[in-house]
Every structure is written in C-alpha cells, then in structure tokens.
Motif scaffolding. Structure first.
Motif, PDB file in Angstrom:
ATOM      1  N   SER A   1       3.775  10.661  -7.244  1.00 56.47           N
ATOM      2  CA  SER A   1       4.358  11.572  -6.259  1.00 56.47           C
ATOM      3  C   SER A   1       3.399  12.703  -5.883  1.00 56.47           C
ATOM      4  CB  SER A   1       5.664  12.157  -6.794  1.00 56.47           C
ATOM      5  OG  SER A   1       5.429  12.782  -8.036  1.00 56.47           O
ATOM      6  N   GLY A   2       2.193  12.698  -6.454  1.00 52.48           N
ATOM      7  CA  GLY A   2       1.155  13.646  -6.055  1.00 52.48           C
ATOM      8  C   GLY A   2       0.368  13.068  -4.887  1.00 52.48           C
ATOM      9  N   VAL A   3      -0.972  13.076  -5.009  1.00 55.29           N
ATOM     10  CA  VAL A   3      -1.755  12.626  -3.852  1.00 55.29           C
ATOM     11  C   VAL A   3      -1.534  11.148  -3.521  1.00 55.29           C
ATOM     12  CG1 VAL A   3      -3.568  14.354  -4.040  1.00 55.29           C
ATOM     13  CG2 VAL A   3      -3.785  12.207  -5.310  1.00 55.29           C
ATOM     14  N   TRP A   4      -1.088  10.341  -4.515  1.00 54.63           N
ATOM     15  CA  TRP A   4      -1.096   8.884  -4.300  1.00 54.63           C
ATOM     16  C   TRP A   4       0.062   8.359  -3.476  1.00 54.63           C
ATOM     17  CZ3 TRP A   4      -5.618   6.958  -4.611  1.00 54.63           C
ATOM     18  CH2 TRP A   4      -6.551   7.583  -5.453  1.00 54.63           C
ATOM     19  N   ASP A   5       1.061   9.172  -3.190  1.00 53.95           N
ATOM     20  CA  ASP A   5       2.110   8.721  -2.266  1.00 53.95           C
ATOM     21  C   ASP A   5       1.655   8.832  -0.816  1.00 53.95           C
ATOM     22  OD1 ASP A   5       4.194   7.603  -3.573  1.00 53.95           O
ATOM     23  OD2 ASP A   5       5.363   9.440  -3.810  1.00 53.95           O
ATOM     24  N   CYS A   6       0.543   9.504  -0.582  1.00 52.07           N
ATOM     25  CA  CYS A   6       0.024   9.671   0.791  1.00 52.07           C
ATOM     26  C   CYS A   6      -0.738   8.416   1.200  1.00 52.07           C
ATOM     27  CB  CYS A   6      -0.905  10.882   0.853  1.00 52.07           C
ATOM     28  SG  CYS A   6      -1.921  10.954   2.349  1.00 52.07           S
ATOM     29  N   THR A   7      -0.469   7.912   2.417  1.00 52.03           N
ATOM     30  CA  THR A   7      -1.223   6.761   2.914  1.00 52.03           C
ATOM     31  C   THR A   7      -2.071   7.140   4.130  1.00 52.03           C
ATOM     32  OG1 THR A   7       0.673   6.038   4.232  1.00 52.03           O
ATOM     33  CG2 THR A   7       0.453   5.087   2.045  1.00 52.03           C
ATOM     34  N   LEU A   8      -2.394   8.414   4.222  1.00 54.24           N
ATOM     35  CA  LEU A   8      -3.284   8.917   5.273  1.00 54.24           C
ATOM     36  C   LEU A   8      -2.791   8.572   6.679  1.00 54.24           C
ATOM     37  CD1 LEU A   8      -5.735  10.602   5.776  1.00 54.24           C
ATOM     38  CD2 LEU A   8      -7.194   8.644   5.399  1.00 54.24           C
ATOM     39  N   VAL A   9      -1.527   8.840   6.917  1.00 57.32           N
ATOM     40  CA  VAL A   9      -0.992   8.686   8.272  1.00 57.32           C
ATOM     41  C   VAL A   9      -1.614   9.763   9.176  1.00 57.32           C
ATOM     42  CG1 VAL A   9       1.118   8.808   9.665  1.00 57.32           C
ATOM     43  CG2 VAL A   9       1.159   7.688   7.421  1.00 57.32           C
ATOM     44  N   GLY A  10      -1.705  10.989   8.646  1.00 57.54           N
ATOM     45  CA  GLY A  10      -2.430  12.039   9.367  1.00 57.54           C
ATOM     46  C   GLY A  10      -1.604  12.832  10.366  1.00 57.54           C
TER      47      GLY A  10
ATOM     48  N   ASN B   1      -6.830  13.903   0.774  1.00 61.45           N
ATOM     49  CA  ASN B   1      -7.774  12.815   0.538  1.00 61.45           C
ATOM     50  C   ASN B   1      -9.017  13.268  -0.202  1.00 61.45           C
ATOM     51  OD1 ASN B   1      -6.954   9.991   1.598  1.00 61.45           O
ATOM     52  ND2 ASN B   1      -5.882  11.556   2.768  1.00 61.45           N
ATOM     53  N   ARG B   2      -9.336  14.553  -0.103  1.00 61.06           N
ATOM     54  CA  ARG B   2     -10.370  15.102  -0.958  1.00 61.06           C
ATOM     55  C   ARG B   2      -9.939  14.979  -2.420  1.00 61.06           C
ATOM     56  NH1 ARG B   2     -13.293  20.740   0.625  1.00 61.06           N
ATOM     57  NH2 ARG B   2     -12.109  21.668  -1.054  1.00 61.06           N
ATOM     58  N   ASN B   3      -8.683  15.297  -2.677  1.00 64.72           N
ATOM     59  CA  ASN B   3      -8.182  15.227  -4.046  1.00 64.72           C
ATOM     60  C   ASN B   3      -7.968  13.797  -4.515  1.00 64.72           C
ATOM     61  OD1 ASN B   3      -8.171  17.570  -5.450  1.00 64.72           O
ATOM     62  ND2 ASN B   3      -6.222  18.306  -4.628  1.00 64.72           N
ATOM     63  N   LYS B   4      -7.781  12.847  -3.578  1.00 63.85           N
ATOM     64  CA  LYS B   4      -7.706  11.445  -3.996  1.00 63.85           C
ATOM     65  C   LYS B   4      -9.031  11.021  -4.614  1.00 63.85           C
ATOM     66  CE  LYS B   4      -4.349   9.222  -0.991  1.00 63.85           C
ATOM     67  NZ  LYS B   4      -4.185   8.293   0.138  1.00 63.85           N
ATOM     68  N   GLY B   5     -10.125  11.445  -4.021  1.00 61.84           N
ATOM     69  CA  GLY B   5     -11.433  11.132  -4.575  1.00 61.84           C
ATOM     70  C   GLY B   5     -11.583  11.710  -5.970  1.00 61.84           C
ATOM     71  N   ALA B   6     -11.179  12.962  -6.138  1.00 67.56           N
ATOM     72  CA  ALA B   6     -11.294  13.609  -7.452  1.00 67.56           C
ATOM     73  C   ALA B   6     -10.389  12.924  -8.464  1.00 67.56           C
ATOM     74  CB  ALA B   6     -10.928  15.088  -7.320  1.00 67.56           C
TER      75      ALA B   6
END
Ligand code: SF4
Ligand code: FES
Lengths: 124, 248
Positions: free
Chosen positions: B201-210, B227-232
């Motif tokens: 439910s943190g960054v990983w629920d995001c699918t970069l719809v934008g 998405n910066r934090n997805k990389g981290a």
C-alpha cells in the motif's frame, strides 16, 4: 484505522518489467522496422540476402550473442506479462493468486522456451 | 448597459437527512468572464439556494479547501474562470473516491490518517540543535522544494484510479510528502519511513498512471516522487535479499 503495511514482493518483477520496457522502447521498433519493412522491401528491390538463414545464424554464432537474444525475448515477455497482470487489475478483474501465476508463469515459460530454442540453433 | 450572459451550473447534491439518493440540481445564473467558479457557487448560495454546501477559504488557490469535480475532472473551484467554462452547462460534483458529508463537502479523514503513516513530518537527527537554526544551501532546498508545495487539496486522490480501487493505498500526496522529507538534509527519518514506503500500500500500489501530476494545482508531481522511491525501494529489496540480516 487498521492498515497492515505488508512488504511488497513486487520489486524483482518491476525491475524485469522496467528492463523489458527499456528494450521494448529502444530496440524493438528497430527490430520491427528491420524485419518487417526494410528486409522484405530490400528483397523486392533485388537484394534478397539480407535476412538469409545463414546470415542470421552467423549473427548468432557466439554464445554471448545467443544469450543476449534469449535475454531480449525473456525481458520482453516479463514486460508484457507484468503489464497484462496490472491491466487486469485496472479493469476490475480480481484474479488473485491464479492470475499472478498465469501471468508470471507465462513469462517464465516463454523465457525458458526462448532460451532453449536460441541456444539449440545449429552452428553455421 | 447590456444584460450579463447566463450559464447553467448543474450541482450533484446530497443531504444526509434527505431520504433520497444524490440528485442533480441545475441553476441558471448570470456570470462574468473573470469570475471564478467558486464565486458562481457563492452566487447560487447567496441568491438562489442557501442550502447548497461547499468548502472554501482563501479564494486564491492556496488553502486547498475548494476541490470538486468539474465536468469529471478534479479542480479547485476558485482556480477556474467562468469565461473558460462558458457556454456550459458545467457539472459540479464532490471529489471522487471520498465519502460525501453533504453536497460538495467530502470527508478527508482517510488521508489525514495516512499522513503520519507515510511519515509526512520532519524527524530531527541526533545532531540537530534545539536552539540553532538548521541552515541549508540552495541546492539542498532544491532537492525537496517542489514536493513541499503541496496544499493538501486532495485533487490527486480523486484523480488516482488506484486509490479508487484500493482504499488502503497511501496515495499521491502522502507519498510525495514522504519523498519531500526523505530528501530534506535536516531530516533523519528515512529508516522510519521505509516500512510504509516498501509496503504494497506504499509506493507499490502505484502503476504510474500519472493523472495525479496532471491535476495538481501546485506542480508537485507526485508521480515522479513515487517512482523515485520505487527505485530506492527496489534497491533495498535486492540488498536485503543479498545481505541477510541487513534489515530487522
Ligand atoms: S500533491 Fe498536488 S493535488 Fe495532491 S494534495 Fe498536494 S497540492 Fe493537491
Ligand atoms: S478557496 Fe482556497 S484553494 Fe480554493
């Protein structure tokens, strides 16, 4: 508020997806342009040897080239299957674990088949 | 003097004690090109129907109170000019994905609860002085300044289809504020925020719809922050896998 912060196991899949996406954006258009347009057209214009079997095989004569080709196929499959998995979710299809296995299982299967086929090509 | 032109504004209304589902009510009113939609709503309340309920405060796109759906898109009503909405009709609804309290007033409690979960506050480090100011270079400020512009208007939550599908998702603004504090040189809270960042439910629920980034009136760009934090998060996942005992 009850909210469990379960650690996500998405990162490895996301990394494969991202790598596949990079290849799909940078290399795939060139491959499509070459195999789908330039090569057939050049065949019509007299030079029929561009996509000749022996030529293609010699391109894949070293193990490194074969591994790269198999990796290319695999990453594109992981990219596509990850997209489809999330698309199903976006469309409201709640497939759960079954859908996850179907999507990522397909990607794994395509990767293995691609590897076996490419590595098993005859040497020129 | 010539007559002022009129426009039709359709408002989706609901009252908790009215025993009926939400209904649409159309109001026809005179408008000026340079009048905001908020002023038009105020005209309705003052002249046509005093029971119409909506939030507002600053009238200048800085308090974040007046968010609503305008023709299906999350907007600040004080930030839209009637001249741009004419000839209408204009459809105004409460912000999507939130429980409605009454008419255009939504219940923001869910997001307020999520801000502390995302660690959206500065955590002082051991070397932070209680009496001396913590100075920063312009470059250090630039690291987080964009993400610090959030006014908590919640337009991004209405824009986010993932928040609509998964109410547990911490969501764009909370995750942008997480990135904002992670990037602050005075902050020492990165480790505390990791659990929320790395969660589904943190960054990983995001699918970069934008869409969050498109509707944000402050140019915060939550999609980039997430998405910066997805990389981290992915980096830490791999490191935790390769170096057992690194975490916990
Ligand atoms: S990130 Fe932008 S859209 Fe979202 S709450 Fe903050 S100011 Fe509003
Ligand atoms: S009234 Fe303050 S942002 Fe619109």
């Amino acid at each position: 508020m009850s909210r469990r912060l379960r650690r996500s196991h998405e990162p490895p899949f996301w990394l494969l997806f991202g790598a596949g996406g990079l290849l799909a954006a940078l290399i795939l258009p060139a491959v499509v342009l070459f195999t789908g347009l330039i090569a057939p057209l050049s065949g019509r214009c007299g030079d029929s040897g561009l996509l000749e079997h022996a030529r293609m095989l010699s391109l894949l004569s070293t193990p490194i080239a074969r591994l790269a080709c198999a990796g290319f196929i695999a990453l594109l499959a992981w990219h596509a299957c990850h997209r489809i998995y999330h698309l199903c979710h976006d469309l409201g299809l709640r497939g759960g674990a079954g859908l996850r296995w179907a999507c990522y299982g397909t990607a794994a299967l395509v990767s293995v088949i691609g590897l076996v086929l490419v590595m098993g090509l005859p040497h020129p | 003097m010539s007559e002022r032109p009129t426009i039709v504004i359709e408002v989706r209304r609901w009252h908790p004690d009215a025993e009926q589902p939400p209904w649409w009510q159309a109001f026809e009113l005179p408008y000026r090109e340079d009048q905001s939609l908020l002023e038009a709503l105020q005209h309705i309340k003052d002249e046509l129907d005093g029971s119409l309920t909506f939030r507002w405060s600053c009238r200048m796109a800085i308090c974040g109170s007046c968010g609503c759906m305008v023709d299906g898109r999350p907007e600040l009503s004080c930030h839209l000019l009637m001249g741009d909405l004419a000839p209408g009709p204009v459809r105004v609804e409460p912000l999507a994905h939130f429980p409605v309290i009454r008419d255009l007033v939504i219940d923001q409690q869910d997001v307020l609860d999520k801000l502390p979960v995302a660690g959206a506050y500065l955590v002082p480090g051991d070397d932070t002085s209680a009496t001396e100011p913590s100075r920063q270079t312009p470059a250090q400020v630039a690291e987080y300044a964009q993400f610090a512009q959030c006014i908590n208007c919640l337009l991004c939550y209405s824009a986010c289809p993932q928040y609509g599908l998964k109410p547990d998702f911490l969501g764009p603004a909370a995750l942008a504020l997480m990135a904002r504090h992670d990037a602050d040189s005075r902050d020492a809270g990165q480790a505390e925020r990791r659990e929320a960042r790395d969660a589904t439910s943190g960054v990983w629920d995001c699918t970069l719809v934008g869409h969050c980034t498109e509707v944000c009136p402050q140019g915060v760009d939550p999609a980039r922050a997430i998405n910066r934090n997805k990389g981290a998060s992915a980096r830490d996942y791999l490191l935790d896998l390769l170096l057992p005992g690194r975490r916990r």
